[in-house]
Design a protein around this motif. Structure first.
Motif, PDB file in Angstrom:
ATOM      1  N   LEU A  24       0.835  -1.207   0.000  1.00  0.00           N
ATOM      2  CA  LEU A  24       0.000   0.000   0.000  1.00  0.00           C
ATOM      3  C   LEU A  24       0.868   1.254   0.000  1.00  0.00           C
ATOM      4  CD1 LEU A  24      -2.801  -1.080   2.524  1.00  0.00           C
ATOM      5  CD2 LEU A  24      -3.057  -0.696   0.062  1.00  0.00           C
ATOM      6  N   ASN A  27       2.241   1.623  -3.420  1.00  0.00           N
ATOM      7  CA  ASN A  27       1.194   2.038  -4.351  1.00  0.00           C
ATOM      8  C   ASN A  27       0.970   3.544  -4.305  1.00  0.00           C
ATOM      9  OD1 ASN A  27      -0.755   1.229  -6.322  1.00  0.00           O
ATOM     10  ND2 ASN A  27      -2.358   1.654  -4.838  1.00  0.00           N
ATOM     11  N   VAL A  28       1.160   4.149  -3.135  1.00  0.00           N
ATOM     12  CA  VAL A  28       1.069   5.609  -3.058  1.00  0.00           C
ATOM     13  C   VAL A  28       2.195   6.247  -3.876  1.00  0.00           C
ATOM     14  CG1 VAL A  28       1.208   7.602  -1.506  1.00  0.00           C
ATOM     15  CG2 VAL A  28      -0.064   5.572  -0.811  1.00  0.00           C
ATOM     16  N   GLN A  32       0.177   5.653  -7.629  1.00  0.00           N
ATOM     17  CA  GLN A  32      -0.550   6.912  -7.706  1.00  0.00           C
ATOM     18  C   GLN A  32       0.293   8.048  -8.290  1.00  0.00           C
ATOM     19  OE1 GLN A  32      -3.756   7.202  -6.928  1.00  0.00           O
ATOM     20  NE2 GLN A  32      -3.974   5.131  -6.164  1.00  0.00           N
ATOM     21  N   TYR A 161      -6.523   0.984   4.161  1.00  0.00           N
ATOM     22  CA  TYR A 161      -7.210   0.912   2.873  1.00  0.00           C
ATOM     23  C   TYR A 161      -8.271   2.001   2.750  1.00  0.00           C
ATOM     24  CZ  TYR A 161     -10.455  -0.735  -0.684  1.00  0.00           C
ATOM     25  OH  TYR A 161     -11.291  -0.806  -1.779  1.00  0.00           O
ATOM     26  N   LEU A 164      -6.553   5.466   2.445  1.00  0.00           N
ATOM     27  CA  LEU A 164      -5.899   5.664   1.146  1.00  0.00           C
ATOM     28  C   LEU A 164      -6.911   5.764   0.011  1.00  0.00           C
ATOM     29  CD1 LEU A 164      -2.810   3.309   1.516  1.00  0.00           C
ATOM     30  CD2 LEU A 164      -2.866   5.799   1.647  1.00  0.00           C
ATOM     31  N   GLU A 165      -8.014   5.021   0.111  1.00  0.00           N
ATOM     32  CA  GLU A 165      -9.065   5.147  -0.894  1.00  0.00           C
ATOM     33  C   GLU A 165      -9.676   6.542  -0.858  1.00  0.00           C
ATOM     34  OE1 GLU A 165     -10.792   2.779  -3.286  1.00  0.00           O
ATOM     35  OE2 GLU A 165      -8.633   2.394  -3.182  1.00  0.00           O
ATOM     36  N   ASN A 246      -4.099   0.318  -7.780  1.00  0.00           N
ATOM     37  CA  ASN A 246      -5.330  -0.167  -7.165  1.00  0.00           C
ATOM     38  C   ASN A 246      -4.980  -0.692  -5.774  1.00  0.00           C
ATOM     39  OD1 ASN A 246      -7.611  -1.716  -6.374  1.00  0.00           O
ATOM     40  ND2 ASN A 246      -8.212  -1.959  -8.508  1.00  0.00           N
ATOM     41  N   ASN A 247      -5.550  -0.110  -4.732  1.00  0.00           N
ATOM     42  CA  ASN A 247      -5.234  -0.531  -3.368  1.00  0.00           C
ATOM     43  C   ASN A 247      -5.690  -1.959  -3.093  1.00  0.00           C
ATOM     44  OD1 ASN A 247      -3.986   1.885  -2.387  1.00  0.00           O
ATOM     45  ND2 ASN A 247      -6.005   2.853  -2.313  1.00  0.00           N
ATOM     46  N   ARG A 248      -6.820  -2.344  -3.644  1.00  0.00           N
ATOM     47  CA  ARG A 248      -7.253  -3.734  -3.482  1.00  0.00           C
ATOM     48  C   ARG A 248      -6.301  -4.685  -4.185  1.00  0.00           C
ATOM     49  NH1 ARG A 248     -13.198  -3.833  -5.639  1.00  0.00           N
ATOM     50  NH2 ARG A 248     -12.239  -2.334  -7.071  1.00  0.00           N
ATOM     51  N   ALA A 250      -3.113  -4.172  -4.542  1.00  0.00           N
ATOM     52  CA  ALA A 250      -1.905  -4.259  -3.724  1.00  0.00           C
ATOM     53  C   ALA A 250      -2.070  -5.304  -2.626  1.00  0.00           C
ATOM     54  CB  ALA A 250      -1.600  -2.888  -3.116  1.00  0.00           C
TER      55      ALA A 250
END
Length: 332
Positions: A24, A27-28, A32, A161, A164-165, A246-248, A250
């Motif tokens: 996560l 992913n940031v 992103q 999650y 971050l979403e 996509n956080n999910r 990750a």
């Protein structure tokens, strides 16, 4: 289902979710914002060592050992890593692609050498032991101990999650994606790309530090050998397999790749004699590489790739434009 199998399942998911937290954070930075960080192991190590130094009992052989509560160690590890990430980002964030990757890899090497040589602080190659573990009074009951730790990890991952979403859907998140896709257009709209990149780098680093702190307390021991480049490779594979941006994805990628790693380790133990298992362990890397290649061939954006979102206002304007062109064509 036996108690031993349930205990192992809880252990497996707990470890997988610690890697999900690291994913996560990456992913940031990458998913992103497009920041190519290959120094993940160094940021995880900072969080782990800071938390261990804050929470372990006093030790005359080294500095630290303040005996603070575990939660204080987790927060301290995340904040310390976020600050370190901010300082590193302030020096390197203007670098692009390969150059940023080289700089962050250098940071990871420096961190590993520091924890290896600063024995009076970090314990050197011997590491830090006797790190307090959550629910340590239940350690004699593996199933209860494992399920309790799993519940804590699920809560942490769920909160991260959701936060971050929310950030991804906020104006801040939209600016990050705009900078990633077309920096010149974002600059033309008056957005300070350097400032937003630095914020994303610091937040992602802080999340990685939190993961390192949580993992250190779950295992109860840390050493420099835990934070080698292989950790960085694993996390990148997890994010790519699950779906960057996509956080999910990750979270899913972390569970799947950790499952491949665990199953290949069991296969090596069962198929090779003890004297050959050290060499055969490289097959674990081969298995992850094969999985990575298959995903890139079959689903280049990952299992749960990033969804391309079009602004409703733009969509409505486009629809009106089409309607106008159609009516004009009819009237002519």
């Amino acid at each position: 289902m036996s108690v031993d199998l349930l205990s192992y399942g809880a252990f497996f998911l707990t470890m997988a979710l610690t890697y999900a937290i690291i994913c996560l954070g990456l992913n940031v930075q990458w998913g992103q914002t497009g920041l190519f960080n290959v120094g993940i192991a160094g940021f995880v190590a900072v969080g782990a060592y800071v938390s261990a130094l804050l929470t372990t009992p006093e030790d005359p052989a080294r500095l630290g050992g303040f005996g603070l509560p575990i939660v204080v160690g987790w927060v301290g590890g995340a904040v310390a890593t976020g600050l370190v990430s901010f300082l590193i980002g302030a020096l390197t964030i203007r670098l692009r692609a390969d150059y940023l990757a080289i700089a962050t890899f250098g940071v990871a090497v420096v961190v590993q050498l520091a924890v290896l040589n600063l024995e009076w602080i970090t314990g050197g190659p011997f590491g830090i032991g006797f790190i307090p573990r959550p629910f340590a009074d239940q350690a004699g009951n593996p199933l209860v101990f494992g399920l309790a730790n799993l519940a804590v990890l699920v809560a942490i991952v769920l909160v991260l999650y959701l936060v971050l979403e929310r950030l991804a859907r906020s104006p801040w998140g939209r600016v990050l994606r705009a900078i990633r896709e077309d920096e010149q257009a974002a600059l033309a709209l008056g957005k300070n790309a350097t400032k937003f990149r630095l914020q994303a780098f610091a937040i992602g680093g802080g999340i990685m530090g939190l993961a390192g702190a949580v993992q250190a307390h779950f295992i109860g021991f840390i050493a420099p050998d835990n934070y080698v480049p292989m950790l960085t490779f694993q996390v990148w594979a997890m994010l790519i397999v699950g779906g960057s941006g996509n956080n999910r994805g990750a979270i899913l990628g972390a569970v799947l790749v950790w499952g491949i790693w665990a199953m290949s380790a069991a296969a090596v133990s069962g198929l090779f004699p003890p004297g050959q298992q050290a060499r055969a362990a490289s097959l674990q890397i081969v298995m992850i590489g094969v999985a990575l290649c298959l995903i890139l061939l079959l689903r280049p954006r990952g299992i749960l790739g990033e969804r391309r979102v079009v602004s409703r206002h733009i969509g409505a304007r486009g629809a009106n434009s089409e309607n106008g062109q159609t009516s004009d064509a009819k009237s002519s």
